[in-house]
Design a protein around this motif. Sequence first.
Motif, short mmCIF file in Angstrom:
data_model
loop_
_atom_site.label_atom_id
_atom_site.label_comp_id
_atom_site.label_asym_id
_atom_site.label_seq_id
_atom_site.Cartn_x
_atom_site.Cartn_y
_atom_site.Cartn_z
N THR A 3 0.84 -1.19 0.00
CA THR A 3 0.00 0.00 0.00
C THR A 3 0.88 1.24 0.00
OG1 THR A 3 -0.11 -0.02 2.40
CG2 THR A 3 -1.87 -1.17 1.23
N LEU A 4 0.35 2.27 -0.58
CA LEU A 4 1.07 3.54 -0.62
C LEU A 4 0.93 4.25 0.72
CD1 LEU A 4 -0.04 4.81 -4.13
CD2 LEU A 4 2.20 3.94 -3.50
N LEU A 9 -0.72 8.76 -1.23
CA LEU A 9 -2.04 8.46 -1.77
C LEU A 9 -2.93 9.70 -1.76
CD1 LEU A 9 -3.84 6.28 -2.94
CD2 LEU A 9 -4.45 5.61 -0.60
N ILE A 60 -9.20 9.56 3.24
CA ILE A 60 -7.97 8.83 3.54
C ILE A 60 -6.97 9.73 4.28
CG2 ILE A 60 -5.91 7.79 2.46
CD1 ILE A 60 -7.89 6.86 0.19
#
Length: 117
Positions: A3-4, A9, A60
Amino acid sequence: MPTLPVPVLTVGLLLLSNVFMTFAWYGHLRFKTASLVMVVLVSWGIAFFEYVLQVPANRIGHGHFSAAELKTIQEVLTLSVFAVFSVLYLKEPLGWNHLLGFGFIGLGAFFIFHKWG
């Protein structure tokens, strides 16, 4: 699957959302003969994709960034994308005064992100 990191992100999604929004808001300026109703409808269609990217970016990023920091990132990206768009797509030059004004906004971002104390 790797995952970034949240900042990568978040900024990446906000950057892409700004590309869509810049076209939604200003892309029609090259099509002066198109009806206003048509350009509004096309702009809404393009803006949908901006929301599809921006809402998750803010969701996010919030927690890692404050809401004020997210808004600041958004505005700095907006000006950066717009500057490139203005020169390359609209063929409008940016003058020293535009660059100075953008620089002051960048200075404002410094004050928001700098950890004081």
